[in-house]
Design an enzyme around this catalytic site. Structure first.
Site, PDB file in Angstrom:
ATOM      1  N   SER A  73      48.034 -15.777 -10.889  1.00 36.56           N
ATOM      2  CA  SER A  73      48.983 -17.209 -10.920  1.00 36.56           C
ATOM      3  C   SER A  73      48.490 -17.696 -12.138  1.00 36.56           C
ATOM      4  O   SER A  73      48.693 -17.429 -13.108  1.00 36.56           O
ATOM      5  CB  SER A  73      48.739 -17.666  -9.736  1.00 36.56           C
ATOM      6  OG  SER A  73      49.795 -18.782  -9.605  1.00 36.56           O
ATOM      7  N   LYS A  75      50.739 -11.733 -10.743  1.00 37.26           N
ATOM      8  CA  LYS A  75      51.450 -12.555  -9.987  1.00 37.26           C
ATOM      9  C   LYS A  75      52.243 -13.235 -10.927  1.00 37.26           C
ATOM     10  O   LYS A  75      51.756 -14.373 -11.465  1.00 37.26           O
ATOM     11  CB  LYS A  75      50.563 -13.433  -9.094  1.00 37.26           C
ATOM     12  CG  LYS A  75      51.470 -14.248  -8.211  1.00 37.26           C
ATOM     13  CD  LYS A  75      50.602 -15.081  -7.205  1.00 37.26           C
ATOM     14  CE  LYS A  75      51.588 -16.217  -6.477  1.00 37.26           C
ATOM     15  NZ  LYS A  75      52.100 -17.228  -7.226  1.00 37.26           N
ATOM     16  N   ASP A 113      48.003 -14.388 -26.136  1.00 37.25           N
ATOM     17  CA  ASP A 113      49.226 -14.163 -26.908  1.00 37.25           C
ATOM     18  C   ASP A 113      48.930 -14.786 -28.033  1.00 37.25           C
ATOM     19  O   ASP A 113      49.929 -14.592 -29.192  1.00 37.25           O
ATOM     20  CB  ASP A 113      50.510 -14.283 -25.960  1.00 37.25           C
ATOM     21  CG  ASP A 113      50.592 -13.130 -25.042  1.00 37.25           C
ATOM     22  OD1 ASP A 113      49.969 -12.261 -24.885  1.00 37.25           O
ATOM     23  OD2 ASP A 113      51.923 -13.363 -24.449  1.00 37.25           O
TER      24      ASP A 113
END
Length: 364
Positions: free
Chosen positions: A267, A292, A278
């Protein structure tokens, strides 16, 4: 309570087709049939079960109160972190003076059963769910230590522990562990820790065992390391997209950064990890995260009950859906049984060595 729950789900669930069903059928099914609070609980839980979404759940007065306490940084449980090695569940860490510690549970113990349920081959997340539960309720663990097989009964209690822990590992390397994103003060505690370590030439951020918490905490902490770039893309009902991006004035640390992750990092932990990965801001070390990729909102209901309802899904800055797949670290580093028995944190050792090399490169 039933009618308000019905309306909350109908108006807010992230899939507008409500798992491809006619939502009106639930009103018809329970018309004139709900006589007691227990009847309402059964009806509401049946509705939510039809969504086939394990993250959306109804909470009784007691459960809702426990979650509210957790958000206010009051943590409950027995005080252990777990890890999986070759299908076996090990206790990786026991919080000193927590209920498990006081009952003689120790790091390196293998969990065989939880309340009589065999956990061999089960995921860490599933076992963690079995261990969690009602406050002041007893939990029985069947453990293996060396060749000795034994049981320990531990009572779940409030654990006085902060969500942020930090220290200097060396003169050049700092370490911050976030045990949970659930606390309303987690971001503030993290800023304090980061400011005290901001002169470190390298930093290790430990998200292992962190199953998530408040969405906003992940956004704020991500921005502390990013001068620009997207943090997360949230996709709500009917494809409505909202992108959360970093702002230059939010960044307070730009030296080399490593993030430790594992199969229980979920999460909010995954939002932070993917934002840093990224944007090429950090190297991820450890094992693949839980996966999740859904966002829940807390709704208050009558009789002091509540509901956690999935209202959106999210994609990483690169547009990747990590739900049920997780995030793959840049360097996969696993624990061996010998590591646990000898109290060696091989992932932390690898992270430290990586940063030391990066610091040397920077000095050259």
């Amino acid at each position: 309570m039933f009618l308000e729950s019905w309306q909350v789900i109908k108006s807010n669930y992230y899939q507008s087709n409500l798992n491809k069903q006619n939502w009106a059928k639930w009103k018809k099914r329970y018309l004139h049939k709900i006589k007691t609070q227990e009847d309402a609980y059964v009806a509401i839980n049946s509705m939510i079960a039809s969504l086939d979404d394990s993250y959306s759940k109804f909470m009784s007065k007691e459960e809702f109160s426990a979650q509210t306490s957790a958000i206010n940084s009051k943590l409950y449980g027995i005080g252990i972190n777990i890890a999986s090695i070759s299908g076996k569940i090990y206790i990786a860490n026991v919080i000193e003076n927590a209920p498990a510690y006081n009952q003689g549970v120790r790091s390196g113990d293998i969990i065989l059963k939880v309340n009589g349920i065999d956990v061999s081959g089960q995921s860490i997340y599933h076992v963690a769910q079995l261990i969690r539960g009602d406050i002041n309720a007893n939990l029985t663990l069947e453990l293996l230590r060396g060749t000795e097989r034994f049981e320990k009964t531990v009572r779940r209690e409030e654990i006085k522990v902060k969500t942020i822990d930090y220290k200097k590992i060396t003169d050049d390397i700092g370490y911050i562990r976030i045990s949970s994103f659930i606390g309303i003060d987690t971001s503030k505690e993290f800023v304090i820790a980061l400011n005290r370590l901001k002169n470190s030439k390298g930093l290790i951020l430990d998200l292992r065992g962190n199953s998530g918490g408040l969405f906003q905490n992940a956004i704020v902490i991500s921005n502390l390391f990013l001068k620009k770039g997207d943090i997360v893309n949230v996709i709500a009902r009917q494809g409505k997209k909202n992108t959360y991006s970093a702002s230059d004035d939010g960044c307070i640390y730009d030296s080399p950064l490593v993030v430790l992750i594992d199969g229980t990092s979920a999460s909010a932990s995954e939002i932070l990890s993917s934002a840093l990965q990224d944007n090429n801001r950090a190297i991820l070390i450890g094992t693949k995260t839980y996966g999740k990729g859904l966002v829940q909102k807390v709704f208050s209901l009558p009789n002091k009950s509540g509901m956690n309802l999935t209202i959106a899904r999210y994609l990483t800055p690169n547009g990747i859906d990590i739900n049920k797949t997780g995030i793959t670290p840049d360097y996969v580093v696993t624990f061996s049984r010998n590591d646990f028995m000898n109290n060696i944190d091989s992932q932390l050792v690898f992270a430290r060595q990586y940063l030391e090399n990066e610091i040397k490169k920077g000095e050259k």
